[in-house]
Design a protein around this motif. Structure first.
Motif, PDB file in Angstrom:
ATOM      1  N   LEU A  65      -5.139  35.237  24.387  1.00  0.00           N
ATOM      2  CA  LEU A  65      -6.231  36.267  25.422  1.00  0.00           C
ATOM      3  C   LEU A  65      -6.553  37.171  24.562  1.00  0.00           C
ATOM      4  CD1 LEU A  65      -8.400  36.208  26.543  1.00  0.00           C
ATOM      5  CD2 LEU A  65      -7.240  36.763  28.437  1.00  0.00           C
ATOM      6  N   VAL A 104     -12.251  28.715  21.358  1.00  0.00           N
ATOM      7  CA  VAL A 104     -10.921  29.105  20.342  1.00  0.00           C
ATOM      8  C   VAL A 104      -9.406  28.130  21.504  1.00  0.00           C
ATOM      9  CG1 VAL A 104      -8.462  31.040  20.403  1.00  0.00           C
ATOM     10  CG2 VAL A 104     -10.623  31.272  19.172  1.00  0.00           C
ATOM     11  N   THR A 118     -10.040  40.464  18.436  1.00  0.00           N
ATOM     12  CA  THR A 118     -10.961  39.775  17.677  1.00  0.00           C
ATOM     13  C   THR A 118     -11.983  40.299  17.446  1.00  0.00           C
ATOM     14  OG1 THR A 118      -9.827  37.937  16.638  1.00  0.00           O
ATOM     15  CG2 THR A 118     -11.333  37.942  15.895  1.00  0.00           C
ATOM     16  N   ILE A 119     -12.361  40.197  19.189  1.00  0.00           N
ATOM     17  CA  ILE A 119     -13.773  40.613  20.147  1.00  0.00           C
ATOM     18  C   ILE A 119     -14.369  42.090  19.009  1.00  0.00           C
ATOM     19  CG2 ILE A 119     -15.650  40.757  21.525  1.00  0.00           C
ATOM     20  CD1 ILE A 119     -14.467  38.551  22.900  1.00  0.00           C
ATOM     21  N   ILE A 129      -3.088  31.916  19.529  1.00  0.00           N
ATOM     22  CA  ILE A 129      -3.605  32.445  19.714  1.00  0.00           C
ATOM     23  C   ILE A 129      -4.395  32.779  21.121  1.00  0.00           C
ATOM     24  CG2 ILE A 129      -6.309  31.702  19.726  1.00  0.00           C
ATOM     25  CD1 ILE A 129      -6.992  34.344  18.160  1.00  0.00           C
ATOM     26  N   THR A 152     -16.777  32.533  21.813  1.00  0.00           N
ATOM     27  CA  THR A 152     -16.688  31.823  20.765  1.00  0.00           C
ATOM     28  C   THR A 152     -15.061  32.635  20.865  1.00  0.00           C
ATOM     29  OG1 THR A 152     -18.390  32.068  19.916  1.00  0.00           O
ATOM     30  CG2 THR A 152     -16.818  31.267  18.221  1.00  0.00           C
ATOM     31  N   TRP A 153     -14.920  33.017  21.126  1.00  0.00           N
ATOM     32  CA  TRP A 153     -13.281  33.637  20.355  1.00  0.00           C
ATOM     33  C   TRP A 153     -12.258  33.684  21.597  1.00  0.00           C
ATOM     34  CZ3 TRP A 153     -11.682  34.435  16.215  1.00  0.00           C
ATOM     35  CH2 TRP A 153     -12.508  35.094  15.147  1.00  0.00           C
ATOM     36  N   THR A 154     -13.029  33.132  22.670  1.00  0.00           N
ATOM     37  CA  THR A 154     -11.814  33.012  24.066  1.00  0.00           C
ATOM     38  C   THR A 154     -11.660  31.596  24.006  1.00  0.00           C
ATOM     39  OG1 THR A 154     -14.047  34.170  25.498  1.00  0.00           O
ATOM     40  CG2 THR A 154     -12.577  35.445  24.942  1.00  0.00           C
ATOM     41  N   ASP A 192      -5.637  38.816  21.321  1.00  0.00           N
ATOM     42  CA  ASP A 192      -6.121  38.200  19.599  1.00  0.00           C
ATOM     43  C   ASP A 192      -7.411  38.158  20.199  1.00  0.00           C
ATOM     44  OD1 ASP A 192      -3.334  38.533  19.316  1.00  0.00           O
ATOM     45  OD2 ASP A 192      -2.666  36.671  18.859  1.00  0.00           O
ATOM     46  N   SER A 193      -7.377  37.459  20.997  1.00  0.00           N
ATOM     47  CA  SER A 193      -9.385  37.370  21.216  1.00  0.00           C
ATOM     48  C   SER A 193     -10.008  38.215  21.198  1.00  0.00           C
ATOM     49  CB  SER A 193      -9.234  36.242  22.324  1.00  0.00           C
ATOM     50  OG  SER A 193      -8.905  35.192  22.189  1.00  0.00           O
TER      51      SER A 193
END
Length: 270
Positions: free
Chosen positions: A123, A109, A129-130, A121, A104-106, A125-126
């Protein structure tokens, strides 16, 4: 409250009491393969559609995202916990936090960045976030406590178990206040994504699970999680990155309604 406080301690208790097995690894592989396959299939379908119809990049991005990423935590986890107890909860967390959340966050995004109107954003930042997701640290701490044989008082485990009983109700309230009605005129363009998310996704999970040798509860978990409706987070991503918000809201609403029926059908065959 659910995301920052209840889910992390439930994750801790689950990994502390439930040793990691080869089934967890296989579930993670099935989940990753299923989600990535849905992204690729959706991308191919909507590339074909956009070449013959007027389809904005923002709508296309929302449809690709919503066709692949499901509400595995707020709907899937309560269902699995009710059906299979602690074991189902353990496998459900694995599907989410070792596959769905990282992708989801990679990947999700990245889709939003490609097709959206705003927001960037990296990688880095992703990944940051994780690492800031509390549930991830709950899983890690539970694993470390178990492997280092650090004893946790029974009263603490009992307190966590009591708190976890309310997760199902809170999650379903969140889903209920988030979904909104859909415009029937837009169903035609959303139909391929709806079919992918609610019907093809669990079929892919079944095929990948069988190929990897899963059976019983672990296989059932993969199928049920793959059949979950589009994730609620897609609406937030739409707002932040500029993909089409209306499409995301409609996909969440329609797939949530369909999944209520499709999961009932699936349970009769599992």
């Amino acid at each position: 409250m659910v995301f920052y406080y209840i889910i992390p301690v439930v994750c801790f208790k689950t990994t502390y009491l439930m040793p990691f097995s080869i089934s967890h690894l296989k579930i993670s592989l099935v989940a990753n393969l299923t989600i990535i396959s849905c992204v690729l299939l959706s991308w191919l379908v909507y590339n074909k559609i956009s070449s013959s119809e007027q389809l904005s990049p923002q709508v296309k991005g929302s449809l690709i995202m919503c066709s692949a990423f499901g509400n595995v935590l707020y709907i899937g986890l309560p269902i699995l916990t009710k059906l299979y107890g602690e074991e189902g909860m353990s496998y459900g967390f694995t599907y989410d936090f070792l596959a769905s959340t990282p992708l989801t966050w990679t990947l999700a995004v990245a889709i939003c960045m490609k097709y959206g109107r705003k927001g960037k954003i990296s990688l880095k930042d992703s990944l940051n976030t994780i690492l800031r997701i509390p549930a991830i640290w709950g899983l890690i701490l539970g694993f470390l406590f178990r492997e280092l044989e650090i004893t946790v008082a029974g009263s603490i485990i009992d307190a966590i178990s009591s708190a976890s009983k309310y997760v199902t109700y809170l999650m379903l309230i969140i889903v209920g206040i988030s979904i909104k009605a859909v415009n029937p005129e837009r169903l035609k363009i959303s139909l391929p994504a709806i079919v992918l998310k609610t019907f093809l996704s669990p079929l892919l999970a079944l095929c990948y699970g069988i190929l990897l040798g899963l059976s019983g509860i672990p296989l059932n978990v993969c199928i049920i999680e793959a059949a979950m409706p589009s994730m609620l987070l897609s609406m937030i991503f739409a707002s932040v990155f500029g993909v089409d918000m209306r499409t995301s809201v409609e996909m969440v609403f329609i797939t949530t309604l369909i999944s209520l029926l499709s999961v009932i059908v699936l349970l009769n065959f599992l």
